[in-house]
Scaffold this motif. Structure first.
Motif, PDB file in Angstrom:
ATOM      1  N   TYR A  45       0.953  -1.331   0.043  1.00 31.26           N
ATOM      2  CA  TYR A  45      -0.092  -0.031  -0.117  1.00 31.26           C
ATOM      3  C   TYR A  45       0.706   1.160   0.057  1.00 31.26           C
ATOM      4  N   ASP A  47       3.478   3.697  -1.935  1.00 33.80           N
ATOM      5  CA  ASP A  47       3.961   4.059  -3.332  1.00 33.80           C
ATOM      6  C   ASP A  47       5.657   4.298  -3.360  1.00 33.80           C
ATOM      7  N   ALA A  48       6.014   4.505  -4.483  1.00 32.94           N
ATOM      8  CA  ALA A  48       7.725   4.780  -4.497  1.00 32.94           C
ATOM      9  C   ALA A  48       8.170   5.739  -3.554  1.00 32.94           C
ATOM     10  N   GLN A  49       7.395   6.937  -2.973  1.00 30.23           N
ATOM     11  CA  GLN A  49       7.836   7.827  -2.359  1.00 30.23           C
ATOM     12  C   GLN A  49       7.360   7.445  -0.657  1.00 30.23           C
ATOM     13  N   ILE A  53      -0.972   4.862  -0.377  1.00 27.20           N
ATOM     14  CA  ILE A  53      -2.052   4.959  -1.419  1.00 27.20           C
ATOM     15  C   ILE A  53      -3.469   4.923  -0.964  1.00 27.20           C
ATOM     16  N   ARG A  56      -5.398   8.139  -0.648  1.00 23.92           N
ATOM     17  CA  ARG A  56      -5.978   8.935  -1.971  1.00 23.92           C
ATOM     18  C   ARG A  56      -7.116   8.922  -2.256  1.00 23.92           C
TER      19      ARG A  56
END
Length: 60
Positions: A45, A47-49, A53, A56
């Motif tokens: 759950y 994201d790349a940073q 998610i 959102r």
């Protein structure tokens, strides 16, 4: 790429271009392995940073 400048290209090493390419190609493996382990162990759950998610808003 994660290696110090001129790590294999320094003329003092006296490596041919083919030897330099081989050395640099082998040097990528630890960086790729680190990234793969990081990606595989990050919760699905995130994201790349590292953002969650689940928080959102989805456009419908």
């Amino acid at each position: 790429m994660g290696l110090p400048a001129r790590w294999v290209t320094d003329p003092a090493h006296q490596l041919t271009q083919n030897q330099q390419i081989t050395a640099l190609g082998n040097g990528v493996l630890p960086l790729q392995a680190t990234q793969a382990i990081h990606a595989a162990t990050r919760p699905a759950y995130l994201d790349a940073q590292g953002g969650d998610i689940r928080k959102r808003k989805h456009n419908q």
